[in-house]
Design a protein around this motif. Structure first.
Motif, PDB file in Angstrom:
ATOM      1  N   ALA A 278       0.836  -1.209   0.000  1.00 40.92           N
ATOM      2  CA  ALA A 278       0.000   0.000   0.000  1.00 40.92           C
ATOM      3  C   ALA A 278       0.867   1.254   0.000  1.00 40.92           C
ATOM      4  O   ALA A 278       0.549   2.245  -0.689  1.00 40.92           O
ATOM      5  CB  ALA A 278      -0.924  -0.013   1.216  1.00 40.92           C
ATOM      6  N   ARG A 279       1.969   1.250   0.741  1.00 38.94           N
ATOM      7  CA  ARG A 279       2.865   2.408   0.765  1.00 38.94           C
ATOM      8  C   ARG A 279       3.490   2.639  -0.616  1.00 38.94           C
ATOM      9  O   ARG A 279       3.631   3.788  -1.072  1.00 38.94           O
ATOM     10  CB  ARG A 279       3.957   2.211   1.814  1.00 38.94           C
ATOM     11  N   ARG A 280       3.876   1.557  -1.289  1.00 41.45           N
ATOM     12  CA  ARG A 280       4.450   1.693  -2.637  1.00 41.45           C
ATOM     13  C   ARG A 280       3.435   2.302  -3.604  1.00 41.45           C
ATOM     14  O   ARG A 280       3.775   3.173  -4.429  1.00 41.45           O
ATOM     15  CB  ARG A 280       4.907   0.325  -3.154  1.00 41.45           C
ATOM     16  N   LEU A 281       2.177   1.837  -3.508  1.00 34.46           N
ATOM     17  CA  LEU A 281       1.147   2.387  -4.385  1.00 34.46           C
ATOM     18  C   LEU A 281       0.905   3.866  -4.104  1.00 34.46           C
ATOM     19  O   LEU A 281       0.699   4.674  -5.027  1.00 34.46           O
ATOM     20  CB  LEU A 281      -0.157   1.597  -4.232  1.00 34.46           C
ATOM     21  N   MET A 282       0.921   4.241  -2.819  1.00 32.48           N
ATOM     22  CA  MET A 282       0.718   5.645  -2.461  1.00 32.48           C
ATOM     23  C   MET A 282       1.882   6.495  -2.964  1.00 32.48           C
ATOM     24  O   MET A 282       1.680   7.634  -3.427  1.00 32.48           O
ATOM     25  CB  MET A 282       0.576   5.800  -0.940  1.00 32.48           C
ATOM     26  N   ASP A 283       3.114   5.956  -2.894  1.00 33.55           N
ATOM     27  CA  ASP A 283       4.271   6.682  -3.415  1.00 33.55           C
ATOM     28  C   ASP A 283       4.137   6.897  -4.924  1.00 33.55           C
ATOM     29  O   ASP A 283       4.432   7.992  -5.452  1.00 33.55           O
ATOM     30  CB  ASP A 283       5.558   5.908  -3.115  1.00 33.55           C
ATOM     31  N   MET A 284       3.679   5.830  -5.621  1.00 34.26           N
ATOM     32  CA  MET A 284       3.481   5.950  -7.064  1.00 34.26           C
ATOM     33  C   MET A 284       2.372   6.947  -7.383  1.00 34.26           C
ATOM     34  O   MET A 284       2.476   7.751  -8.332  1.00 34.26           O
ATOM     35  CB  MET A 284       3.140   4.580  -7.663  1.00 34.26           C
ATOM     36  N   ALA A 285       1.286   6.920  -6.588  1.00 28.54           N
ATOM     37  CA  ALA A 285       0.175   7.848  -6.811  1.00 28.54           C
ATOM     38  C   ALA A 285       0.629   9.286  -6.643  1.00 28.54           C
ATOM     39  O   ALA A 285       0.242  10.175  -7.420  1.00 28.54           O
ATOM     40  CB  ALA A 285      -0.962   7.530  -5.841  1.00 28.54           C
ATOM     41  N   ASN A 286       1.477   9.543  -5.630  1.00 31.22           N
ATOM     42  CA  ASN A 286       1.970  10.893  -5.387  1.00 31.22           C
ATOM     43  C   ASN A 286       2.965  11.323  -6.466  1.00 31.22           C
ATOM     44  O   ASN A 286       2.984  12.486  -6.896  1.00 31.22           O
ATOM     45  CB  ASN A 286       2.620  10.989  -4.012  1.00 31.22           C
ATOM     46  N   ALA A 287       3.804  10.338  -6.875  1.00 33.80           N
ATOM     47  CA  ALA A 287       4.836  10.681  -7.866  1.00 33.80           C
ATOM     48  C   ALA A 287       4.245  10.963  -9.233  1.00 33.80           C
ATOM     49  O   ALA A 287       4.717  11.868  -9.948  1.00 33.80           O
ATOM     50  CB  ALA A 287       5.864   9.546  -7.948  1.00 33.80           C
ATOM     51  N   TYR A 288       3.234  10.226  -9.612  1.00 35.68           N
ATOM     52  CA  TYR A 288       2.675  10.359 -10.974  1.00 35.68           C
ATOM     53  C   TYR A 288       1.274  10.986 -10.990  1.00 35.68           C
ATOM     54  O   TYR A 288       0.626  11.005 -12.041  1.00 35.68           O
ATOM     55  CB  TYR A 288       2.618   8.984 -11.640  1.00 35.68           C
TER      56      TYR A 288
END
Length: 395
Positions: A278-288
C-alpha cells in the motif's frame, strides 16, 4: 438439562468488574475444577451459583428441587455448639421425623377412632418410607463419626465447642457438613487446605464415588488431577471451559497457545506485506499524480481493517525467579532438637523428641492434623537459639 447455570453473568462490587458476561453450567455428576489467580473472582462465582449474591447483570438458573451446599473458607456455626451437634444439624429433618414417628406410635397405641386411625397410619407409612430411604438416626450418627474421623478429627474432639478449634479445623468441620448433606451440587472453596495427606487421599476417593456434581476451587494439582473431568479457567473476567483434568488442561492450553502464536505471526506477516504494498502504491500515486493507485492503496488498507484480528497470545503467569543469599554461617548444624517435650493439658504432643538437620538438607515435616507440626515450628521461631539446648538453631 443443567442442574445449575449462570447465563451472561456480570458482577462487580463498588470497585472494579470481577466477572464479565460469564456463561457456565453444571450437569449431574460433573466434577469441575475452578482455577485462576488469587482475587480473580473464583469465590464470588461460587457465591453467585449458591445464591448468596445477586449478579449485576445476567441470571443464575437452578433446576426445580435441586439441592446445593456451599463450603465456605470461614465456617458459620451456632455459638456454644459442639462439633457433633453441628453435624447433627445436617440431619435435623431426619431427627424431627423420628420424633414424629414415636409420637404417632403413642397415638395409635391409644386406640383412636377409625377415621383418625387411617389418617395417622397413612402419615406413619409415609414417614417410615422416607426413613427407610434415608437411613435410621443411629446410622446417621455412625456416618457423622466416620466422616469426622476420615477427615482427621479424632473422636476425643467431637463433643468440644466449635469455637475452641483452630481456623483450619473449622474448615474441616465445614467440609464435613457439606459432604454429609449429599446435595445434588457441592460448591467447595479450597476444601483440602487443612487436610493432612491421609485426609486428602480419603477425600479423593469420596469425590470419585459421590454422585453429586462438584464445582471446586483448589490450588492442589494432585487433587484436581485425581478428581476433575472439567476445568473452568477464570481469567480476565471470563471463564473458559476445558475438558479433562488439570494436567490435560495444561497440555491442551499449551497447544492452543502455540496454535494462536502461529496464527498471530502468520497474520502479522500478511499485514506487514499488505502495508508495504500500500505504501508503494501511495508513493506511485503521489509521484505520478495517479488517483487510481491511491484508490488501490486505500482498498488494501481497508482489507486489513476488515480482518478478524488474531490477538497476541498470553501464556499467563510468568515463573517466579529469585536469588536468595544468606549471611555467613559456621559449622554444619542447622537445627538440633534434643529431648523436647510439650503438652496441652493432658494431651501430650511431644515426649523427649529429638532431631538434627544439617545445612543444605531439605526436610518435610508430615503428620496427621493436630499432631503438633505447627506447634513445633512456632516453638522454634519463638524459643529457638544457638544457646537453647532443647531447640538449638545453627549460627
Amino acid at each position: 438439562m443443567a442442574l445449575l447455570a449462570a447465563s451472561h453473568v456480570s458482577m462487580h462490587y463498588a470497585g472494579p468488574l470481577l466477572l464479565d458476561d460469564v456463561t457456565v453450567d453444571v450437569h449431574a455428576g460433573a466434577k469441575i475444577g475452578l482455577i485462576g489467580r488469587n482475587g480473580s473472582g473464583k469465590t464470588t462465582l461460587l457465591r453467585l451459583l449458591q445464591g448468596q449474591l445477586e449478579p449485576t447483570a445476567g441470571r443464575v438458573l437452578r433446576q426445580r428441587g435441586v439441592t446445593v451446599a456451599y463450603q465456605e473458607q470461614e465456617l458459620v456455626y451456632r455459638p456454644g455448639a459442639t462439633v457433633f451437634q453441628e453435624m447433627r444439624e445436617v440431619f435435623a429433618r431426619a431427627h424431627r421425623r423420628e420424633e414424629r414417628l414415636r409420637a404417632l406410635e403413642e397415638r395409635l397405641a391409644d386406640g383412636p377412632e377409625p377415621d383418625e386411625q387411617r389418617r395417622l397410619l397413612a402419615e406413619y407409612e409415609r414417614l417410615q418410607s422416607e426413613q427407610d430411604a434415608e437411613g435410621q438416626p443411629f446410622d446417621l450418627d455412625r456416618r457423622i463419626g466416620s466422616m469426622l474421623e476420615s477427615l482427621g478429627l479424632p473422636e476425643s474432639t467431637w463433643h468440644e465447642p466449635v469455637e475452641q478449634f483452630s481456623g483450619g479445623e473449622r474448615n474441616i468441620i465445614g467440609l464435613a457438613r457439606v459432604l454429609l448433606a449429599e446435595p445434588d451440587v457441592m460448591l467447595l472453596d479450597e476444601p483440602s487446605n487443612h487436610l493432612d495427606m491421609q485426609g486428602v487421599e480419603w477425600f479423593i476417593r469420596f469425590l470419585r464415588r459421590s454422585p453429586s456434581a462438584v464445582v471446586m476451587v483448589s490450588h492442589n494439582r494432585h487433587l484436581l488431577d485425581a478428581t476433575t473431568t472439567e476445568i473452568w479457567e477464570l481469567r480476565r473476567k471470563q471463564v473458559t471451559g476445558w475438558t479433562g483434568n488439570y494436567s490435560e488442561f495444561q497440555s491442551r492450553k499449551a497447544e492452543a497457545i502455540a496454535l494462536q502464536e502461529r496464527q498471530f505471526k502468520t497474520q502479522q506477516r500478511l499485514i506487514t506485506r499488505i502495508e508495504f504494498q500500500a505504501r508503494r502504491l501511495m508513493d506511485m500515486a503521489n509521484a505520478y499524480d495517479d488517483p487510481s493507485q491511491a484508490k488501490r492503496a486505500k482498498s488494501m488498507l481497508y482489507r486489513i481493517e476488515r480482518m478478524d484480528q488474531v490477538e497476541r497470545p498470553d501464556a499467563g503467569s510468568k515463573l517466579f525467579h529469585a536469588s536468595l543469599k544468606g549471611g555467613s554461617r559456621h559449622g554444619r548444624i542447622a537445627l538440633a532438637i534434643q529431648d523436647f517435650s510439650f503438652a496441652y493439658g493432658d494431651r501430650v504432643l511431644f515426649d523427649n523428641a529429638s532431631l538434627e538437620i544439617e545445612f543444605g538438607e531439605r526436610v518435610c515435616l508430615v503428620g496427621p492434623n493436630g499432631s503438633g507440626k505447627t506447634t513445633l515450628l512456632r516453638h522454634l521461631l519463638d524459643q529457638g537459639g544457638w544457646d537453647t539446648p532443647t531447640l538449638r538453631l545453627g549460627k
